[in-house]
Design a protein around this motif. Sequence first.
Motif, mmCIF file in Angstrom:
data_model
loop_
_atom_site.group_PDB
_atom_site.id
_atom_site.type_symbol
_atom_site.label_atom_id
_atom_site.label_comp_id
_atom_site.label_asym_id
_atom_site.label_seq_id
_atom_site.Cartn_x
_atom_site.Cartn_y
_atom_site.Cartn_z
ATOM 1 N N ARG B 31 0.807 -1.218 0.000
ATOM 2 C CA ARG B 31 0.000 0.000 0.000
ATOM 3 C C ARG B 31 0.837 1.262 0.000
ATOM 4 N NH1 ARG B 31 -4.542 -1.022 3.852
ATOM 5 N NH2 ARG B 31 -2.830 -0.954 5.312
ATOM 6 N N GLN B 87 -9.200 6.979 0.873
ATOM 7 C CA GLN B 87 -10.556 6.573 0.516
ATOM 8 C C GLN B 87 -11.556 7.683 0.788
ATOM 9 O OE1 GLN B 87 -11.553 2.950 2.574
ATOM 10 N NE2 GLN B 87 -9.753 1.907 1.742
ATOM 11 N N HIS B 95 -3.206 10.443 -2.261
ATOM 12 C CA HIS B 95 -3.077 9.123 -2.880
ATOM 13 C C HIS B 95 -1.960 8.352 -2.194
ATOM 14 C CE1 HIS B 95 0.011 11.376 -5.133
ATOM 15 N NE2 HIS B 95 0.628 10.210 -5.217
#
Lengths: 175, 126
Positions: B31, B87, B95
């Motif tokens: 991630r 999100q 981001h």
Amino acid sequence: MVTFELLDEPDSSITEPSTALRRQIQHLFGRSLHIRHVDAGSCNGCESEIKLLTSPYYDIHRLGIFFTTTPRHADLLLVTGAITRAMVDPLQRTYAAMPEPRLVVATGACACDGGIFGRSCLTLGRLSAILPVDTYIPGCPPTPLALIHGLLLTLGRAEQRLHRQILAHHADGKA
Amino acid sequence: MELGWLLRGWRTGIVTTPYPTRPDPPPQGFRGRPQLDGERCRIDDGCTVCVEVCLPRALRLETVPNGLDRRLVLDLLPCIMCGLCVQACPTGALHMQSDGELAVRSPQDAQTIVPLEMEVSSDGHI
Ligand code: SF4
Ligand code: SF4
Ligand code: SF4
């Protein structure tokens, strides 16, 4: 709810080791370093990543970096966890037992700035409150490659990629 | 039997990471860490969605030492890289970026700051 608070800048005289000392340390430890790891209230996520450093894949021994079980043989103190109050005294005694010059690295969001635990009646929430920290390795937990980068940065064998960024700001529809 | 192990070792080659001599790309699905784009952020219009979802207060509104202006700060030191803010952000100003070399010598170096100019009345309300 949005909250506002005054900036809480750490006292630079406590947290910043001098440049001359840093240069001397880089000269002395450039190719050989022994680490003493102390868990000061970690969830063990950071430990599982640190353990991987000596695995065949990451193998930090090839870089001249080793773990030791006693602070008297250690050059670098690697601290994980949100610094529980019960661990303040053991941490300070470990630091006092290390020969000079010595380095301190805060590992993981917890030791860097509290992480998910933060400051509370049980935790100090950051290592820099009690010891002079040389390098901060963020991440929850930091990956083994991030740990290697952090250790090499401490030794002056890698460069720092992140720098304080102040972004220009233009919201849409504003003059 | 011994020969089998020898052959196996020879065929496998070196498994150790080439890092730091050469980069070692992160595995698929890694991630990474949040990154803030000041051009797209709508904090001036009163958006504080990311500040509200961030559990360790890695994203926060701070008062600049002059006591009048405020700023949005993304501080990677307490950040647990959970991705909730990405999100939640309605404009895509945040981001996730998968870079691993995040260690810093000074806590300030881990901060990304979006300055903000707003009228603040004496009781602290906008
Ligand atoms: S930084 Fe994350 S992984 Fe490391 S001790 Fe804290 S909560 Fe656990
Ligand atoms: S949610 Fe996105 S647009 Fe809103 S303040 Fe945060 S970064 Fe800016
Ligand atoms: S990734 Fe998670 S911890 Fe980090 S700034 Fe976003 S919401 Fe906060």
